[in-house]
Design an enzyme around this catalytic site. Sequence first.
Site, PDB file in Angstrom:
ATOM      1  N   ASP A  97      12.174 -43.687 -24.047  1.00 57.08           N
ATOM      2  CA  ASP A  97      10.645 -43.380 -24.442  1.00 57.08           C
ATOM      3  C   ASP A  97      10.100 -42.292 -23.234  1.00 57.08           C
ATOM      4  OD1 ASP A  97       9.508 -46.476 -23.245  1.00 57.08           O
ATOM      5  OD2 ASP A  97       9.959 -44.746 -22.208  1.00 57.08           O
TER       6      ASP A  97
ATOM      7  N   HIS B 240      20.462 -44.775 -22.425  1.00 52.37           N
ATOM      8  CA  HIS B 240      20.659 -44.932 -24.029  1.00 52.37           C
ATOM      9  C   HIS B 240      19.875 -43.654 -24.521  1.00 52.37           C
ATOM     10  CE1 HIS B 240      20.996 -49.445 -23.682  1.00 52.37           C
ATOM     11  NE2 HIS B 240      22.202 -48.924 -23.214  1.00 52.37           N
TER      12      HIS B 240
HETATM   13  C1  BV8 Z   1      29.177 -49.738 -26.163  1.00 47.91           C
HETATM   14  C2  BV8 Z   1      19.142 -47.016 -28.266  1.00 47.91           C
HETATM   15  C3  BV8 Z   1      31.466 -48.986 -26.035  1.00 47.91           C
HETATM   16  C4  BV8 Z   1      18.716 -46.768 -29.881  1.00 47.91           C
HETATM   17  C5  BV8 Z   1      19.967 -49.264 -27.582  1.00 47.91           C
HETATM   18  C6  BV8 Z   1      31.000 -54.078 -31.412  1.00 47.91           C
HETATM   19  C7  BV8 Z   1      31.329 -52.878 -31.456  1.00 47.91           C
HETATM   20  C8  BV8 Z   1      30.881 -51.671 -30.221  1.00 47.91           C
HETATM   21  C9  BV8 Z   1      30.186 -52.505 -29.299  1.00 47.91           C
HETATM   22  C10 BV8 Z   1      29.867 -53.684 -29.429  1.00 47.91           C
HETATM   23  C11 BV8 Z   1      30.067 -54.556 -30.457  1.00 47.91           C
HETATM   24  N1  BV8 Z   1      29.414 -55.654 -30.059  1.00 47.91           N
HETATM   25  C12 BV8 Z   1      28.844 -55.667 -28.896  1.00 47.91           C
HETATM   26  C13 BV8 Z   1      28.880 -54.566 -28.495  1.00 47.91           C
HETATM   27  C14 BV8 Z   1      28.302 -54.119 -27.296  1.00 47.91           C
HETATM   28  C15 BV8 Z   1      26.911 -53.538 -27.627  1.00 47.91           C
HETATM   29  C16 BV8 Z   1      25.985 -54.619 -27.310  1.00 47.91           C
HETATM   30  O1  BV8 Z   1      25.979 -54.883 -25.924  1.00 47.91           O
HETATM   31  N2  BV8 Z   1      25.307 -55.270 -28.275  1.00 47.91           N
HETATM   32  C17 BV8 Z   1      24.731 -56.596 -27.900  1.00 47.91           C
HETATM   33  C18 BV8 Z   1      23.388 -56.394 -28.723  1.00 47.91           C
HETATM   34  C19 BV8 Z   1      25.447 -57.600 -28.149  1.00 47.91           C
HETATM   35  N3  BV8 Z   1      26.868 -52.322 -27.022  1.00 47.91           N
HETATM   36  C20 BV8 Z   1      26.915 -50.998 -27.450  1.00 47.91           C
HETATM   37  O2  BV8 Z   1      27.273 -50.906 -28.386  1.00 47.91           O
HETATM   38  C21 BV8 Z   1      27.015 -50.029 -26.509  1.00 47.91           C
HETATM   39  N4  BV8 Z   1      27.928 -49.029 -26.582  1.00 47.91           N
HETATM   40  O3  BV8 Z   1      29.492 -50.840 -26.110  1.00 47.91           O
HETATM   41  O4  BV8 Z   1      30.129 -48.427 -26.317  1.00 47.91           O
HETATM   42  C22 BV8 Z   1      32.145 -48.889 -27.073  1.00 47.91           C
HETATM   43  C23 BV8 Z   1      32.358 -47.900 -27.991  1.00 47.91           C
HETATM   44  C24 BV8 Z   1      32.980 -48.043 -29.121  1.00 47.91           C
HETATM   45  C25 BV8 Z   1      33.686 -49.142 -29.411  1.00 47.91           C
HETATM   46  C26 BV8 Z   1      33.563 -50.571 -28.635  1.00 47.91           C
HETATM   47  C27 BV8 Z   1      32.827 -50.208 -27.500  1.00 47.91           C
HETATM   48  C28 BV8 Z   1      25.882 -49.116 -26.683  1.00 47.91           C
HETATM   49  C29 BV8 Z   1      24.474 -49.876 -26.362  1.00 47.91           C
HETATM   50  C30 BV8 Z   1      23.171 -48.997 -26.594  1.00 47.91           C
HETATM   51  C31 BV8 Z   1      22.502 -49.406 -27.907  1.00 47.91           C
HETATM   52  N5  BV8 Z   1      21.138 -48.380 -28.041  1.00 47.91           N
HETATM   53  N6  BV8 Z   1      19.027 -48.312 -27.896  1.00 47.91           N
HETATM   54  C32 BV8 Z   1      17.425 -47.143 -29.939  1.00 47.91           C
HETATM   55  O5  BV8 Z   1      16.547 -47.532 -29.250  1.00 47.91           O
HETATM   56  O6  BV8 Z   1      17.010 -46.761 -31.050  1.00 47.91           O
HETATM   57  S1  BV8 Z   1      19.803 -50.606 -27.426  1.00 47.91           S
HETATM   58  C33 BV8 Z   1      18.685 -51.241 -27.251  1.00 47.91           C
HETATM   59  O7  BV8 Z   1      18.396 -52.269 -26.284  1.00 47.91           O
HETATM   60  C34 BV8 Z   1      17.510 -50.380 -26.211  1.00 47.91           C
HETATM   61  O8  BV8 Z   1      18.304 -49.342 -25.616  1.00 47.91           O
HETATM   62  C35 BV8 Z   1      16.983 -51.196 -25.272  1.00 47.91           C
HETATM   63  O9  BV8 Z   1      16.841 -50.688 -23.997  1.00 47.91           O
HETATM   64  C36 BV8 Z   1      17.990 -52.093 -25.077  1.00 47.91           C
HETATM   65  C37 BV8 Z   1      17.902 -53.480 -24.404  1.00 47.91           C
HETATM   66  O10 BV8 Z   1      16.866 -54.135 -24.938  1.00 47.91           O
HETATM   67  P1  BV8 Z   1      15.748 -54.417 -23.704  1.00 47.91           P
HETATM   68  O11 BV8 Z   1      15.415 -53.223 -23.186  1.00 47.91           O
HETATM   69  O12 BV8 Z   1      16.247 -55.354 -22.956  1.00 47.91           O
HETATM   70  O13 BV8 Z   1      14.535 -54.961 -24.670  1.00 47.91           O
HETATM   71  P2  BV8 Z   1      14.547 -56.459 -25.181  1.00 47.91           P
HETATM   72  O14 BV8 Z   1      13.251 -56.236 -26.283  1.00 47.91           O
HETATM   73  O15 BV8 Z   1      15.531 -56.810 -25.781  1.00 47.91           O
HETATM   74  O16 BV8 Z   1      13.775 -57.208 -24.189  1.00 47.91           O
HETATM   75  C38 BV8 Z   1      12.399 -56.752 -23.446  1.00 47.91           C
HETATM   76  C39 BV8 Z   1      12.350 -57.775 -22.345  1.00 47.91           C
HETATM   77  O17 BV8 Z   1      11.089 -57.493 -21.586  1.00 47.91           O
HETATM   78  C40 BV8 Z   1      12.243 -59.161 -22.701  1.00 47.91           C
HETATM   79  O18 BV8 Z   1      13.143 -59.787 -21.586  1.00 47.91           O
HETATM   80  C41 BV8 Z   1      10.733 -59.566 -22.438  1.00 47.91           C
HETATM   81  O19 BV8 Z   1      10.359 -60.931 -22.040  1.00 47.91           O
HETATM   82  C42 BV8 Z   1      10.391 -58.432 -21.548  1.00 47.91           C
HETATM   83  N7  BV8 Z   1       8.927 -57.984 -21.422  1.00 47.91           N
HETATM   84  C43 BV8 Z   1       8.240 -58.115 -22.441  1.00 47.91           C
HETATM   85  N8  BV8 Z   1       6.707 -57.463 -21.952  1.00 47.91           N
HETATM   86  C44 BV8 Z   1       6.850 -57.410 -20.712  1.00 47.91           C
HETATM   87  C45 BV8 Z   1       8.199 -57.853 -20.224  1.00 47.91           C
HETATM   88  N9  BV8 Z   1       8.413 -57.715 -18.997  1.00 47.91           N
HETATM   89  C46 BV8 Z   1       7.675 -57.472 -17.922  1.00 47.91           C
HETATM   90  N10 BV8 Z   1       6.288 -57.119 -18.416  1.00 47.91           N
HETATM   91  C47 BV8 Z   1       6.124 -57.105 -19.736  1.00 47.91           C
HETATM   92  N11 BV8 Z   1       4.503 -56.750 -20.026  1.00 47.91           N
END
Ligand code: BV8
Length: 256
Positions: free
Chosen positions: A115, A130
């Site tokens: 963002d 990302h």
């Molecule tokens: C990769 C951009 C190597 C887009 C995002 C199968 C095939 C390939 C890969 C995988 C697979 N299975 C799993 C994987 C790995 C996968 C992965 O990790 N999956 C997870 C879900 C299991 N990763 C990938 O695919 C990555 N690439 O591995 O490449 C590869 C390549 C080919 C083949 C094999 C391997 C790429 C990952 C990037 C994905 N893109 N975003 C878009 O945004 O549109 S991910 C998305 O999640 C965002 O980027 C975000 O930043 C990220 C993490 O989420 P968080 O930021 O943590 O947000 P979330 O809502 O989860 O949590 C918010 C937190 O804030 C909470 O804890 C909450 O309590 C807290 N909070 C809320 N309010 C407050 C607060 N804290 C403080 N104050 C507040 N006020």
Amino acid sequence: MSSREFNNPPAWGGLDETFLEKLSEAKRIVFFTGAGISAESGIPTFRGKDGIWNKLRPEELANFNAFMRNPQMVWEWYNHRKKIVHDAKPNAGHLAIAEMQDLLEDVTVVTQNIDNLHRRAGSKNIYELHGNIERNYCINCNTFYNEELDFSGGVPKCKCGGLIRPDVVWFGEFLPEDQFMGGEEAVRNCDIFFVVGTSAVVYPAAGLVYTAKKSGAFIVEVNIEETEVSAICDTSFFGESGKILPAIVDHLKKRE
Ligand code: BV8
Ligand code: ZN
């Protein structure tokens, strides 16, 4: 365990002595941030109670095949998010990190967020793991198009005829090497590693918490609830980042 299964953590009771001592000795600090730091700017998170993925499936939107199958639908989703980001403002948490970069010697931001709010808050030294929703590029020739895109003819196309896509990392895509390597280098060498507003479930980004641990950094979690990494943090401040991070700035200013 999903973060919702963790029990209700104790509310933040202020900056404890151990933390303040570490802060006074620290030379190099990394802020590793996720969607939670932007929640107070009105940008929805991914996995919280009103998270994006509760309504939509990431596989259907945040991946290349989904884009090739239905670029119109994926662009509609990103244009909706671009509008939210465009209207959002950096909040006190972003501003506090930018201020700490002025107050302390060596502060690096490693963000999963797309963002651009850290940069708009005035932060320098940012690694965007990302990508960035304000940048776009042609999938054919990699030409960047970062000005307003023309959607009058449907999905925007490059001069070469290729489809233009948002410059964000989708699931199954590699992270930009210079950003990940640069961020990882900073993590390996930091004294304090803040993990702010992330559920730490997306890899390889979340792996940086373990890299910090292995490198001997003092790990400070700032989150409104417990997460997958709470157990390996040296201390967790449970509360809003927009409240906790400014408290650290206030302490540093009093110290001056
Ligand atoms: C990769 C951009 C190597 C887009 C995002 C199968 C095939 C390939 C890969 C995988 C697979 N299975 C799993 C994987 C790995 C996968 C992965 O990790 N999956 C997870 C879900 C299991 N990763 C990938 O695919 C990555 N690439 O591995 O490449 C590869 C390549 C080919 C083949 C094999 C391997 C790429 C990952 C990037 C994905 N893109 N975003 C878009 O945004 O549109 S991910 C998305 O999640 C965002 O980027 C975000 O930043 C990220 C993490 O989420 P968080 O930021 O943590 O947000 P979330 O809502 O989860 O949590 C918010 C937190 O804030 C909470 O804890 C909450 O309590 C807290 N909070 C809320 N309010 C407050 C607060 N804290 C403080 N104050 C507040 N006020
Ligand atoms: Zn092109």
